[in-house]
Design a protein around this motif. Structure first.
Motif, PDB file in Angstrom:
ATOM      1  N   PRO A 444       0.834  -1.210   0.000  1.00  0.00           N
ATOM      2  CA  PRO A 444       0.000   0.000   0.000  1.00  0.00           C
ATOM      3  C   PRO A 444       0.865   1.255   0.000  1.00  0.00           C
ATOM      4  O   PRO A 444       1.925   1.298   0.632  1.00  0.00           O
ATOM      5  CB  PRO A 444      -0.802  -0.134   1.291  1.00  0.00           C
ATOM      6  CG  PRO A 444      -0.845  -1.596   1.569  1.00  0.00           C
ATOM      7  CD  PRO A 444       0.477  -2.120   1.115  1.00  0.00           C
ATOM      8  N   PHE A 445       0.436   2.265  -0.718  1.00  0.00           N
ATOM      9  CA  PHE A 445       1.218   3.502  -0.813  1.00  0.00           C
ATOM     10  C   PHE A 445       0.293   4.701  -0.667  1.00  0.00           C
ATOM     11  O   PHE A 445      -0.903   4.631  -0.969  1.00  0.00           O
ATOM     12  CB  PHE A 445       1.988   3.578  -2.132  1.00  0.00           C
ATOM     13  CG  PHE A 445       1.120   3.520  -3.366  1.00  0.00           C
ATOM     14  CD1 PHE A 445       0.627   4.678  -3.964  1.00  0.00           C
ATOM     15  CD2 PHE A 445       0.788   2.292  -3.951  1.00  0.00           C
ATOM     16  CE1 PHE A 445      -0.164   4.634  -5.096  1.00  0.00           C
ATOM     17  CE2 PHE A 445      -0.012   2.228  -5.091  1.00  0.00           C
ATOM     18  CZ  PHE A 445      -0.489   3.396  -5.663  1.00  0.00           C
ATOM     19  N   SER A 446       0.847   5.778  -0.214  1.00  0.00           N
ATOM     20  CA  SER A 446       0.084   7.016  -0.040  1.00  0.00           C
ATOM     21  C   SER A 446       0.204   7.875  -1.291  1.00  0.00           C
ATOM     22  O   SER A 446       1.076   7.645  -2.141  1.00  0.00           O
ATOM     23  CB  SER A 446       0.595   7.803   1.165  1.00  0.00           C
ATOM     24  OG  SER A 446       1.912   8.263   0.919  1.00  0.00           O
ATOM     25  N   VAL A 447      -0.640   8.874  -1.386  1.00  0.00           N
ATOM     26  CA  VAL A 447      -0.556   9.819  -2.503  1.00  0.00           C
ATOM     27  C   VAL A 447       0.785  10.525  -2.482  1.00  0.00           C
ATOM     28  O   VAL A 447       1.437  10.700  -3.521  1.00  0.00           O
ATOM     29  CB  VAL A 447      -1.723  10.828  -2.431  1.00  0.00           C
ATOM     30  CG1 VAL A 447      -1.522  11.949  -3.456  1.00  0.00           C
ATOM     31  CG2 VAL A 447      -3.058  10.131  -2.659  1.00  0.00           C
ATOM     32  N   ASP A 448       1.250  10.905  -1.282  1.00  0.00           N
ATOM     33  CA  ASP A 448       2.540  11.602  -1.170  1.00  0.00           C
ATOM     34  C   ASP A 448       3.689  10.720  -1.624  1.00  0.00           C
ATOM     35  O   ASP A 448       4.609  11.186  -2.319  1.00  0.00           O
ATOM     36  CB  ASP A 448       2.775  12.057   0.270  1.00  0.00           C
ATOM     37  CG  ASP A 448       1.876  13.216   0.673  1.00  0.00           C
ATOM     38  OD1 ASP A 448       1.325  13.872  -0.238  1.00  0.00           O
ATOM     39  OD2 ASP A 448       1.700  13.447   1.887  1.00  0.00           O
ATOM     40  N   SER A 449       3.642   9.432  -1.265  1.00  0.00           N
ATOM     41  CA  SER A 449       4.740   8.546  -1.667  1.00  0.00           C
ATOM     42  C   SER A 449       4.725   8.294  -3.168  1.00  0.00           C
ATOM     43  O   SER A 449       5.776   8.095  -3.783  1.00  0.00           O
ATOM     44  CB  SER A 449       4.669   7.221  -0.897  1.00  0.00           C
ATOM     45  OG  SER A 449       3.496   6.491  -1.235  1.00  0.00           O
ATOM     46  N   PHE A 450       3.548   8.309  -3.780  1.00  0.00           N
ATOM     47  CA  PHE A 450       3.451   8.176  -5.232  1.00  0.00           C
ATOM     48  C   PHE A 450       4.155   9.348  -5.907  1.00  0.00           C
ATOM     49  O   PHE A 450       4.945   9.163  -6.847  1.00  0.00           O
ATOM     50  CB  PHE A 450       1.975   8.120  -5.644  1.00  0.00           C
ATOM     51  CG  PHE A 450       1.736   7.821  -7.100  1.00  0.00           C
ATOM     52  CD1 PHE A 450       1.788   6.524  -7.571  1.00  0.00           C
ATOM     53  CD2 PHE A 450       1.434   8.843  -7.999  1.00  0.00           C
ATOM     54  CE1 PHE A 450       1.543   6.236  -8.915  1.00  0.00           C
ATOM     55  CE2 PHE A 450       1.197   8.573  -9.336  1.00  0.00           C
ATOM     56  CZ  PHE A 450       1.252   7.264  -9.797  1.00  0.00           C
ATOM     57  N   HIS A 451       3.887  10.555  -5.386  1.00  0.00           N
ATOM     58  CA  HIS A 451       4.558  11.751  -5.913  1.00  0.00           C
ATOM     59  C   HIS A 451       6.068  11.639  -5.702  1.00  0.00           C
ATOM     60  O   HIS A 451       6.857  11.945  -6.604  1.00  0.00           O
ATOM     61  CB  HIS A 451       4.033  12.997  -5.198  1.00  0.00           C
ATOM     62  CG  HIS A 451       2.736  13.503  -5.745  1.00  0.00           C
ATOM     63  ND1 HIS A 451       2.662  14.515  -6.672  1.00  0.00           N
ATOM     64  CD2 HIS A 451       1.450  13.140  -5.492  1.00  0.00           C
ATOM     65  CE1 HIS A 451       1.389  14.763  -6.965  1.00  0.00           C
ATOM     66  NE2 HIS A 451       0.631  13.935  -6.251  1.00  0.00           N
ATOM     67  N   GLU A 452       6.456  11.198  -4.523  1.00  0.00           N
ATOM     68  CA  GLU A 452       7.880  11.145  -4.181  1.00  0.00           C
ATOM     69  C   GLU A 452       8.619  10.135  -5.057  1.00  0.00           C
ATOM     70  O   GLU A 452       9.724  10.413  -5.542  1.00  0.00           O
ATOM     71  CB  GLU A 452       8.038  10.762  -2.694  1.00  0.00           C
ATOM     72  CG  GLU A 452       9.468  10.826  -2.189  1.00  0.00           C
ATOM     73  CD  GLU A 452       9.564  10.509  -0.707  1.00  0.00           C
ATOM     74  OE1 GLU A 452      10.677  10.203  -0.245  1.00  0.00           O
ATOM     75  OE2 GLU A 452       8.525  10.563  -0.011  1.00  0.00           O
TER      76      GLU A 452
END
Length: 520
Positions: A444-452
């Motif tokens: 699972p990943f967060s929106v912020d980690s997707f951007h990062e």
């Protein structure tokens, strides 16, 4: 635990269906009919009586299969049935002229709003009136009213209604003599306005004569028109708008034709299969079709609302295919008169226990299968045909077999989803999107980690994506809408296909099981 292995059918002798329901239907109509599972929220009498007219559902949900099932029922009752197909890959030489000409229209001189304001209602109605006289139904009294109706309908060809220039006149395409853009009808030339009035008057006169038709009181026969395969061109934005307007007005035209038919005793019934995404994406400026579809349509739903997952409709469909395959083999290629629409649960449970391992990767096998799907019949067809092709001599579905096709199944599923995404992204952008997902997909990943992940990547395709006008938040929202990703919160998973259409930017994201392998 596997039981009675010697009595099990080898996979090569099983029939799971085809991704193209028309092929499945044509290949073996009797097997198709006997092994078909009617969705529990559909009542055939509603459609065969004309009470309901629209079958709604996403791609792969079984709309075409249901239409074919109804076609068999309609004809078995002595009624007439005419299929109307319109699909991008149908050869021009077998398309009707009206549908051929629509594909020739140059949309480059019009903006999106002008395209969405086009009116195809009269064209569709004229088209269907032609189909009525082609069928020459004997249950209509061939009196003076019928003869007047036929004469008026024949004017559609006599006046060259379906040539390109007249289609433009009728629908309001803003293309002038010199191919200059015309923004609205008030600036059309007088001659073009006159042509439009002439065809509108023809449609009106035909409608009035249709209302004077009389049904032979000694006949109970009806003529059904089944309309299918009206798909959006998702690659070209302007064609997407044109096709949306066409399908929007098809809904309106069919609704009105059914109402007119009701007035004269309902001798004609129109039924259409409409993709849910078409309805949700429709450009219906000044028009409201949602009420028509809500009142006169039904949405295919293969989800199990609570209870034992082994009773899931798509699992029941799978087990019925195996049961019918057994019957076909046991009776020397001749299915008996059993109607499998009401097979008892005990019979299906026995099929499940005989043919399937209890666990796959420590999950209940039925749960595993369901999680590989978007709750669509097409997913089951794809998965089990892959297993059949790879292990034709086997007679039992083991964990090894599910694992053995997982990569190919994942790739095939991604390929189909990519076709949907290609309406939004060009090939380079889609490669960049896929490569970000590959980095994020294993947990699972967060929106912020997707951007990062995207911003730190050295992948050329991702760098190119970030330099374009594509916004990563919109990417995530689009991936959610086509079920590539879902939301995860407090161990609860949400996906668009489960009736939860809105992406949450505050929750974690998770890649769907069916495509995770191709991203690993």
């Amino acid at each position: 635990m596997k039981t009675l292995p010697s009595n099990n059918l080898k996979l090569k002798n099983m029939t799971f269906g085809s991704l193209d329901a028309n092929n499945e239907y044509r290949n073996d109509k009797f097997f198709f009919q006997k092994s078909f599972l009617t969705p529990k929220n559909f009542y055939e009498d509603d459609f065969l009586s004309g009470k309901k007219n629209f079958i709604l559902g996403p791609k792969g949900s079984g709309k075409t299969a249901l239409l074919n099932y109804y076609k068999e029922l309609i004809e078995s009752k002595g009624n007439l049935c005419k299929n109307i197909f319109y699909k991008q890959d149908i050869n021009d030489d077998i398309k009707d002229q009206f549908l051929m000409e629509l594909d020739k229209i140059d949309l480059n001189s019009m903006d999106g709003d002008d395209i969405s304001s086009l009116n195809f209602e009269n064209l569709w109605q004229l088209y269907f009136h032609q189909k009525i006289i082609e069928e020459n139904p004997t249950f209509i009294n061939h009196d003076q009213n019928w003869k007047k109706y036929v004469r008026e309908v024949k004017k559609i060809d006599e006046q060259h209604t379906f040539i390109l220039e007249n289609i433009k006149n009728i629908t309001g395409f803003g293309v002038g003599v010199n191919n200059n853009k015309i923004s609205n009808e008030t600036t059309l030339s007088f001659a073009r306005q006159q042509q439009k009035m002439k065809f509108n008057n023809l449609a009106y006169q035909i409608k009035q004569l249709f209302l004077k038709l009389r049904v032979n009181p000694n006949s109970k026969q009806k003529l059904f028109f089944l309309t299918d395969e009206l798909e959006l061109n998702r690659i070209h934005e302007k064609k997407f708008r044109r096709d949306s307007a066409m399908i929007r007005d098809l809904v309106i035209a069919i609704n009105e034709l059914n109402q007119l038919s009701n007035i004269i005793g309902r001798p004609f019934i129109w039924i259409a299969a409409i993709r849910t995404e078409v309805v949700n994406s429709i450009y219906s400026t000044g028009k409201e079709i949602n009420k028509i579809l809500s009142d006169n349509g039904e949405t295919l739903n293969w989800e199990l609302n609570g209870g034992n997952s082994s009773k899931s409709p798509i699992i029941e469909m799978l087990l019925k295919k195996i049961l019918a395959s057994e019957e076909l083999t046991a009776t020397s290629n001749k299915i008996n008169e059993n109607n499998y629409s009401n097979v008892d649960n005990n019979t299906l449970e026995k099929i499940l226990n005989r043919y399937f391992t209890h666990k796959v990767n420590n999950q209940d096998t039925v749960d595993y299968i369901i999680r590989q799907t978007f709750l669509l019949p097409r997913d089951i067809v794809r998965l089990f045909n892959l297993i059949k092709d790879k292990y034709p001599e086997k007679d039992f579905f083991s964990q090894l077999m599910f694992e053995g096709v997982r990569s190919q199944y994942s790739q095939n599923t991604w390929t189909e989803i990519s076709e949907e995404l290609s309406a939004i992204y060009n090939p380079d952008e889609l490669t960049g999107v896929k490569n970000i997902l590959q980095m994020a997909s294993q947990s699972p990943f967060s929106v912020d980690s997707f951007h990062e992940l995207a911003e730190k990547s050295r992948d050329p395709s991702i760098k190119k994506l970030l330099q374009s006008e594509v916004k990563l938040d919109e990417v995530l929202s689009n991936l959610y809408s086509v079920n590539v990703i879902g939301n995860l919160k407090n161990s609860r998973i949400r996906f668009a296909y489960r009736g939860q259409p809105d992406f949450s930017f505050n929750d974690l994201c998770i890649v769907h099981d069916s495509i995770r392998k191709t991203l690993s």
